[in-house]
Scaffold this active site. Sequence first.
Site, PDB file in Angstrom:
ATOM      1  N   SER A   1       0.802  -1.226   0.000  1.00  0.00           N
ATOM      2  CA  SER A   1       0.000   0.000   0.000  1.00  0.00           C
ATOM      3  C   SER A   1       0.832   1.272   0.000  1.00  0.00           C
ATOM      4  O   SER A   1       0.284   2.364  -0.114  1.00  0.00           O
ATOM      5  CB  SER A   1      -0.939   0.008   1.212  1.00  0.00           C
ATOM      6  OG  SER A   1      -0.198  -0.008   2.412  1.00  0.00           O
TER       7      SER A   1
ATOM      8  N   LYS B   1      -6.453   3.580   8.644  1.00  0.00           N
ATOM      9  CA  LYS B   1      -5.556   4.571   8.059  1.00  0.00           C
ATOM     10  C   LYS B   1      -6.173   5.973   8.079  1.00  0.00           C
ATOM     11  O   LYS B   1      -5.502   6.954   8.410  1.00  0.00           O
ATOM     12  CB  LYS B   1      -5.210   4.158   6.626  1.00  0.00           C
ATOM     13  CG  LYS B   1      -4.352   2.898   6.535  1.00  0.00           C
ATOM     14  CD  LYS B   1      -4.127   2.471   5.094  1.00  0.00           C
ATOM     15  CE  LYS B   1      -3.268   1.211   5.024  1.00  0.00           C
ATOM     16  NZ  LYS B   1      -3.050   0.757   3.642  1.00  0.00           N
TER      17      LYS B   1
END
Length: 793
Positions: free
Chosen positions: A678, A721
């Site tokens: 990611s 996140k």
Amino acid sequence: MRLELPVIPLRNTVILPHITTAVDVGRAKSKRAVEEATGADRLLFLVAQRDPEVDDPTADDLFTWGVMAVVKQAMRLPDGTLQVMVEAKNRVELLDYVAGPYLRARGEVHTEAPIEDSSTARVLADELKDAFERYVSGHKSLRLDRYQIDALKATSDPAVLADTITYHATWTVAEKQDVLETSNLEERLKKVLSMLLRDLERFDMDKRVAARVKEQMDQNQREYYLREQMKAIQKELGGEDGAGDLESLREKIEQAGMPEAVKSKALKELDRLERMQQGSPEATVARTYLDWLVEVPWNKADNEVLDIGHTRAILDEDHYGLKDVKERILEYLAVRQMTQGLEVRNKAPILVLVGPPGVGKTSLGRSIARSMNRKFHRISLGGVRDEAEIRGHRRTYIGALPGKIIQAMKQVGVINPVILLDEIDKMSADWRGDPASAMLEVLDPEQNNTFTDHYLDVPYDLSKVFFITTANTLQTIPRPLLDRMEVIEIPGYTNLEKARIARGYLWPKQVKEAGMEGKLEVTDAAINRVVDEYTREAGVRNLERELGKIARKATKNYLENKWEGLKTVDAPDVPNYLGVPKFRPDRAEKVAQVGTAQGLAWTPVGGSLLTIEAAVVPGSGKVNLTGSLGDVMKESAQAALTYLRAHASEWGLPEDFHTKYDLHVHVPEGATPKDGPSAGITIATAIASAITRRPARMDIAMTGEITIRGKVLPIGGVKEKLLAAHQAGIHKIILPKENQPHLQDIPEEVLKGLEVTLVEDVSEVLKIMLAAEPVPAPTPTPPADRPQPGAGA
């Protein structure tokens, strides 16, 4: 007479003179010896080994006496073994061995002395014949036909008689070797006769012991008959005796509600128990077994509450969040509520709650049982490696017990409890069986209605049990077992959720346990500081400990210096209770910088900021990746670099930047391992900024996987996140477009404060992140002139 002949070592057998028998030869050296003998005069020595386990014996491993034998016939068997028919002739005393490819020795051959008619050997021989006939008839395993016995009785040579009896007797190798080494005939006859008489005495003793055992058995039968008579007499007189206990047990069996097959077996076992002597080990085993059959529930059930409104209230009262878990429970109860009273009833689900420690998996099972008004039982499976702990032990010894499942059913006393199988991922397997395989029968709704415990040995219905399992990871759960479960993941709590759990659940509990209700309070700012600076976990166990530490220390202070009213602990006061902060909360750098980009990462304890730095220096095109990066993250950096090389002209990159410059990509906090795809667009942004000298915006955080074609792929951990970015003060996010559905999981109050940009290509990211104009590289400052040695000021 001395001869030099090949030697054949023998295992576990002693061959004596006058014996013709077959010998199996399998060792290569021994086969060679047989071949040498058959190629010469067909003579060889047969010698017994001292230790039969030695595969390659030497002279020290063999006895010093053997026999000289004639090879009559040698035949090779299908497995390569030689079967050699030999006729033993004379005793041989081996003197020394000759070196060679097989055993070969020189030996002194002894011949039997002639027997005088008046010799006592004749008398001893007659006694031997009589004793050996009684020996054969009294021996339990020795089988000689009548022809062999008659042939021995007809033998006139005492030497042949002694050697033949010794060969057939079931004596040890050492005893037979002692007879072989006795060259004096009279001494030899006496030894053989002595051993025969010794065995005959032992046979007589065995018969006497067997007779006493039989007599004892007859006595037990007599006592049983008398006890039965006594029972009948006492029953007529109206008295109480041991029979009353068994009659009470019979009534319990009748009233236990067992299935007919189980009831029939229990009554049969009770009939056996009545015929046994009370107090015997077998009676104890039978009585314990019947007690288990009676005490295990067969038809008793709790009156469950089927009200999803009540259940929702209980779950919300005990747990904050856990939306998916609560919804699944409510779905199951809704179906049961709608089908109540109908013939069609759904099977109980098997849920597996997966998540890190401390997120409330075990306590959730207890709340489910309370909301349904069912009894609750927890079974810890951590470290279970014996299949018998699940299926139980077989009733082959005193102390055998049922497995954990049946024990749990006995403890709860109903057939429809909530059973929590804790840490199912910690089970293992060894030579005692595979408990995970045994759990298949427990958890499979299609077969757990006939679960068979090895101890009970009768089918038991587990279909009405509500099984809940917990695990920290799915990786160690066998696939067939996992296939029977419904997986619900609990990834952990965010800092915002932890603060709410602390305010609504943990702090009131700790204040009450410390006895400080009405005397101590903590502000939301203090709780947030404890969450940010003193804990770093997925669950809330350590958070509860830290809050408990504040409450305990405040209790001590109160007893030392009491105060009036309510004392409040604020954020600045937290270090006075908990000491120096253990962690540094993420704080974003919002000033645009060259070669730096702000990313977002997922960790087991929540989301965090991930700053990625890149620097370009003159060199030869080397790429250096540092910061304890995993293979996947390194591959993301390579993919980003390849994309930029393929689009160098589009972004104004020097054509030869990959050959004249070295690139260094670094992720701070190098002691912490990092991996995952990611960070792809973050790495690409940092590299592009470093090469073009165009500053990258630090007020924007991003996450997304990159391909070498520049596509931005979706990633996981979106909720964690984005919450990490919100807590760090970043309000602009770049996210893969395919992750748009995951924005529904973000709390509304957080999502309102975020500006999320969805992208599909790296070009979109770089247009947003990079400034329009590059920043010139800093000019190195020339070193100041230094005075030469000896020069004046």
